[in-house]
Design a protein around this motif. Structure first.
Motif, short mmCIF file in Angstrom:
data_model
loop_
_atom_site.label_atom_id
_atom_site.label_comp_id
_atom_site.label_asym_id
_atom_site.label_seq_id
_atom_site.Cartn_x
_atom_site.Cartn_y
_atom_site.Cartn_z
N TYR A 35 0.76 -1.41 0.11
CA TYR A 35 0.02 -0.06 0.13
C TYR A 35 1.06 1.29 0.14
O TYR A 35 1.67 1.59 1.07
CB TYR A 35 -0.98 0.01 1.14
CG TYR A 35 -2.22 0.81 1.17
CD1 TYR A 35 -2.15 2.26 0.95
CD2 TYR A 35 -3.29 0.04 0.71
CE1 TYR A 35 -3.16 2.89 0.65
CE2 TYR A 35 -4.46 0.96 0.56
CZ TYR A 35 -4.57 2.40 0.48
OH TYR A 35 -5.73 3.08 0.38
N SER A 36 0.95 1.94 -1.19
CA SER A 36 1.66 3.17 -1.27
C SER A 36 0.75 4.42 -1.12
O SER A 36 -0.43 4.42 -1.94
CB SER A 36 2.36 2.96 -2.52
OG SER A 36 3.11 4.55 -2.70
N THR A 37 1.12 5.26 -0.35
CA THR A 37 0.55 6.52 -0.30
C THR A 37 1.64 7.69 -0.94
O THR A 37 0.99 8.72 -1.24
CB THR A 37 0.02 7.16 0.93
OG1 THR A 37 1.24 6.97 1.85
CG2 THR A 37 -1.11 6.19 1.42
N TYR A 93 3.46 -7.35 4.23
CA TYR A 93 2.86 -6.21 4.17
C TYR A 93 3.79 -5.10 4.17
O TYR A 93 4.99 -5.08 4.82
CB TYR A 93 2.12 -5.63 5.81
CG TYR A 93 1.58 -4.61 5.88
CD1 TYR A 93 0.41 -4.11 5.11
CD2 TYR A 93 2.35 -3.54 6.51
CE1 TYR A 93 -0.13 -3.03 5.35
CE2 TYR A 93 1.67 -2.19 6.73
CZ TYR A 93 0.64 -1.94 6.10
OH TYR A 93 0.04 -0.86 6.19
N SER A 111 4.47 -0.94 3.41
CA SER A 111 3.75 0.30 3.38
C SER A 111 4.77 1.59 3.50
O SER A 111 5.72 1.24 4.15
CB SER A 111 2.60 0.34 4.30
OG SER A 111 1.89 1.62 4.37
N GLU A 162 -0.89 3.28 8.99
CA GLU A 162 -2.50 3.60 8.79
C GLU A 162 -3.07 3.11 10.24
O GLU A 162 -2.85 2.09 10.77
CB GLU A 162 -3.24 2.69 7.80
CG GLU A 162 -4.40 3.05 7.43
CD GLU A 162 -4.91 2.14 6.18
OE1 GLU A 162 -6.09 2.23 6.07
OE2 GLU A 162 -4.33 1.77 5.42
#
Length: 189
Positions: free
Chosen positions: A86-88, A104, A106, A110
């Motif tokens: 999960y990349s922001t 996982y 990231s 989160e």
């Protein structure tokens, strides 16, 4: 003569490839995402000969205000079952990286409380030829080239090239010494 299941798999793979080529920013030759759990965002780049196994989650969503998010998986990577990447902001997985199941990765934290904000950590890079064991979590840290991260480790600080790291939080237990051509134990960092 081909069995009915091999014909079905071939047709499924071809249709899936066409869908991903239109949906993602780039999708390499001979790559395959097998029945993903969730794929979100368009700035996802998949290299050649990449295999993303069953029920993995790929996301590239700018949720922290740091510009457009990027998720890039290099050539020859194999992403295990039930992985969540999960990349922001920016996650780059270099060529020939292997992840086991339930990994996982990231670049943010989160917090699971509904109304707390997502906290942006630094960019994540997984170096070429590295292997992440079952249940590894990488949160806002980078891993160097040709590293081994032991099962269930939680990587929150950068790991340099040619290291073996284990534990929660992950600590380095071996380094490759090119002068003697061997992996040598080291005091945990």
């Amino acid at each position: 003569m081909h069995s009915l299941s091999s014909i079905y798999k071939s047709i499924y793979k071809r249709i899936s490839t066409i869908v991903w080529k239109f949906r993602l920013e780039s999708f390499g030759h001979n790559s395959f995402i097998y029945k993903p759990l969730y794929v979100s965002g368009t700035n996802i780049h998949i290299g050649d000969n990449v295999y993303v196994q069953y029920k993995s989650w790929l996301a590239s969503e700018s949720l922290t205000g740091n510009g457009e998010a990027l998720l890039k998986i290099g050539n020859g990577c194999v992403i295990g079952h039930f992985n969540e990447i999960y990349s922001t902001h920016s996650i780059v997985i270099e060529n020939h990286v292997l992840t086991a199941d339930r990994v996982y990765i990231s670049d943010n934290i989160e917090i699971p409380i509904l109304h707390q904000p997502i906290v942006q950590k630094k960019e994540v890079r997984i170096g070429e030829g590295s292997w992440l064991g079952v249940g590894v979590s990488v949160i806002g840290a980078s891993i160097g080239k040709h590293c081994v991260i032991g099962s269930n480790a939680v990587v929150t600080k950068d790991i340099p090239d040619y290291c073996v790291a284990i534990g929660i939080p992950a600590r380095i237990i071996k380094r490759y010494n090119p002068e003697v051509g061997k992996w040598l134990r080291t005091n945990p960092d």
